[in-house]
Design a protein around this motif. Structure first.
Motif, PDB file in Angstrom:
ATOM      1  N   GLU A 162      -7.355   4.570  -6.732  1.00 39.54           N
ATOM      2  CA  GLU A 162      -8.439   5.142  -5.923  1.00 39.54           C
ATOM      3  C   GLU A 162      -9.316   6.052  -6.766  1.00 39.54           C
ATOM      4  O   GLU A 162      -8.820   6.995  -7.383  1.00 39.54           O
ATOM      5  CB  GLU A 162      -7.858   5.982  -4.771  1.00 39.54           C
ATOM      6  CG  GLU A 162      -7.002   5.200  -3.795  1.00 39.54           C
ATOM      7  CD  GLU A 162      -6.442   6.085  -2.692  1.00 39.54           C
ATOM      8  OE1 GLU A 162      -6.789   7.282  -2.614  1.00 39.54           O
ATOM      9  OE2 GLU A 162      -5.625   5.562  -1.908  1.00 39.54           O
ATOM     10  N   GLY A 176       0.825  -1.196   0.000  1.00 37.47           N
ATOM     11  CA  GLY A 176       0.000   0.000   0.000  1.00 37.47           C
ATOM     12  C   GLY A 176       0.862   1.251   0.000  1.00 37.47           C
ATOM     13  O   GLY A 176       1.964   1.259   0.555  1.00 37.47           O
ATOM     14  N   ASP A 177       0.303   2.312  -0.590  1.00 36.57           N
ATOM     15  CA  ASP A 177       1.012   3.588  -0.476  1.00 36.57           C
ATOM     16  C   ASP A 177       0.868   4.147   0.943  1.00 36.57           C
ATOM     17  O   ASP A 177       1.467   5.172   1.270  1.00 36.57           O
ATOM     18  CB  ASP A 177       0.532   4.595  -1.535  1.00 36.57           C
ATOM     19  CG  ASP A 177      -0.920   4.987  -1.378  1.00 36.57           C
ATOM     20  OD1 ASP A 177      -1.647   4.341  -0.599  1.00 36.57           O
ATOM     21  OD2 ASP A 177      -1.337   5.961  -2.050  1.00 36.57           O
ATOM     22  N   SER A 178       0.121   3.417   1.795  1.00 39.23           N
ATOM     23  CA  SER A 178       0.139   3.706   3.226  1.00 39.23           C
ATOM     24  C   SER A 178       1.563   3.678   3.761  1.00 39.23           C
ATOM     25  O   SER A 178       1.825   4.200   4.845  1.00 39.23           O
ATOM     26  CB  SER A 178      -0.729   2.698   3.985  1.00 39.23           C
ATOM     27  OG  SER A 178      -0.356   1.370   3.685  1.00 39.23           O
ATOM     28  N   ASP A 198      -0.093  -0.526  -4.980  1.00 37.74           N
ATOM     29  CA  ASP A 198      -0.802   0.738  -5.187  1.00 37.74           C
ATOM     30  C   ASP A 198      -0.094   1.584  -6.242  1.00 37.74           C
ATOM     31  O   ASP A 198       1.141   1.637  -6.283  1.00 37.74           O
ATOM     32  CB  ASP A 198      -0.808   1.557  -3.888  1.00 37.74           C
ATOM     33  CG  ASP A 198      -2.054   1.326  -3.052  1.00 37.74           C
ATOM     34  OD1 ASP A 198      -3.077   0.871  -3.600  1.00 37.74           O
ATOM     35  OD2 ASP A 198      -2.002   1.615  -1.843  1.00 37.74           O
ATOM     36  N   LYS A 256      -3.617  -1.204  -7.773  1.00 39.12           N
ATOM     37  CA  LYS A 256      -4.788  -0.616  -7.137  1.00 39.12           C
ATOM     38  C   LYS A 256      -4.795   0.887  -7.358  1.00 39.12           C
ATOM     39  O   LYS A 256      -3.755   1.538  -7.239  1.00 39.12           O
ATOM     40  CB  LYS A 256      -4.819  -0.942  -5.636  1.00 39.12           C
ATOM     41  CG  LYS A 256      -6.061  -0.384  -4.932  1.00 39.12           C
ATOM     42  CD  LYS A 256      -6.318  -1.037  -3.576  1.00 39.12           C
ATOM     43  CE  LYS A 256      -5.371  -0.596  -2.493  1.00 39.12           C
ATOM     44  NZ  LYS A 256      -5.421   0.867  -2.229  1.00 39.12           N
TER      45      LYS A 256
HETATM   46 NA    NA Z   1      -3.367   2.807  -0.410  1.00 36.75          NA
END
Ligand code: NA
Ligand code: KIV
Length: 263
Positions: A114, A44-46, A84, A112
């Motif tokens: 958004e 994730g880009d988290s 992401d 992924k």
């Molecule tokens: Na993300």
């Protein structure tokens, strides 16, 4: 032990078998996820917040994503690897194609992105060219400035209908998965029943086809954890035990419970 594919996940949805996703960022965690039976691993880009210390995902670059996708890939050859696309790297379908190609060549099997129905042409373009896409609706963290904070989405009837319509448009465009983040449980149920692609919930209640949590939250590393997340290390002996508990609680429908759900 065959690798997990888009087809395995659709089969699990059809059979009503819950699958598990973990957002993680490095080889040892990826190897552990494989051993614990995690079906989908998300880079994730988290990572901008959980690894790099930024206060949002907006500063994350393609180079950072590629570095972590490569590390995760080296640790796991069984789970489906999803990466992401970071902020503003898929503003046009052409940009999306170029940047998704780089994430795939780094070792991902799916990307992924958004956003809502405006991404349908992008999803179709990537899908037709062999790149599976996971869509992401509800709280979309790359839009935190537009949304006015990290807040639950889809509480009003109008907003809920919009998110449902977006999900259907992306499903028809050929998306293979859908992350639903921070939406009321009832909306996630409606969406899950009305799209062919499997849904993965985070703060979206128990009616999605799968769940995702961030490894930092599972292990209690987050200073102010979100309401929907849970520290599984508290009930476990060690880190692999915490991940095994998360996996079995999702598969058995024990997590998320009411306490970790928005009504
Ligand atoms: Na993300
Ligand atoms: O970046 C991320 O980790 C995510 C998940 C929380 C869905 O997008």
């Amino acid at each position: 032990t065959n690798p997990i594919t888009t087809l395995s996940l659709r089969k699990m949805k059809a059979e009503g078998i819950k699958f598990v996703t973990v957002a993680l960022y490095d080889a040892p965690m990826a190897a552990m996820a494989r051993k614990c039976g995690v079906e989908v691993v998300l880079i994730g880009d988290s990572l901008g917040m959980t690894v790099l210390g930024y206060d949002s995902t907006i500063p994350v670059t393609m180079e950072q994503m590629i570095y972590h996708v490569e590390a995760v890939k080296r640790g796991n050859n069984k789970s489906l690897i999803m990466g992401d696309l970071p902020f503003m790297t898929y503003a046009t379908p052409e940009q999306a194609m170029e940047n998704a190609t780089r994430i795939m060549q780094a070792g991902a099997q799916m990307v992924k992105i958004e956003g809502g129905a405006w991404l349908a042409p992008t999803v179709q373009m990537l899908s037709e060219r062999g790149i599976p896409v996971c869509a992401h609706l509800g709280l979309t963290p790359q839009s935190v400035n537009k949304l006015g904070g990290f807040r639950v989405q889809g509480r009003s009837e109008e907003q809920a209908n919009q998110i449902l319509a977006d999900a259907q448009a992306l499903d028809e465009a050929g998306a293979d998965l859908l992350v639903l983040e921070c939406v009321p449980s009832e909306l996630a149920r409606r969406i899950t029943e009305s799209v062919s692609m499997p849904t993965i919930g985070i703060g979206a209640g128990q009616h999605t086809d799968a769940q995702v949590l961030v490894i930092n939250d599972i292990l209690g590393l987050t200073e102010q954890p979100p309401k929907f997340s849970k520290n599984f290390l508290v009930e476990a002996e060690d880190i692999p035990g915490a991940m095994r508990k998360y996996v079995s609680d999702v598969k058995n429908g024990v997590f998320p419970d009411q306490e970790h759900t928005f009504g």
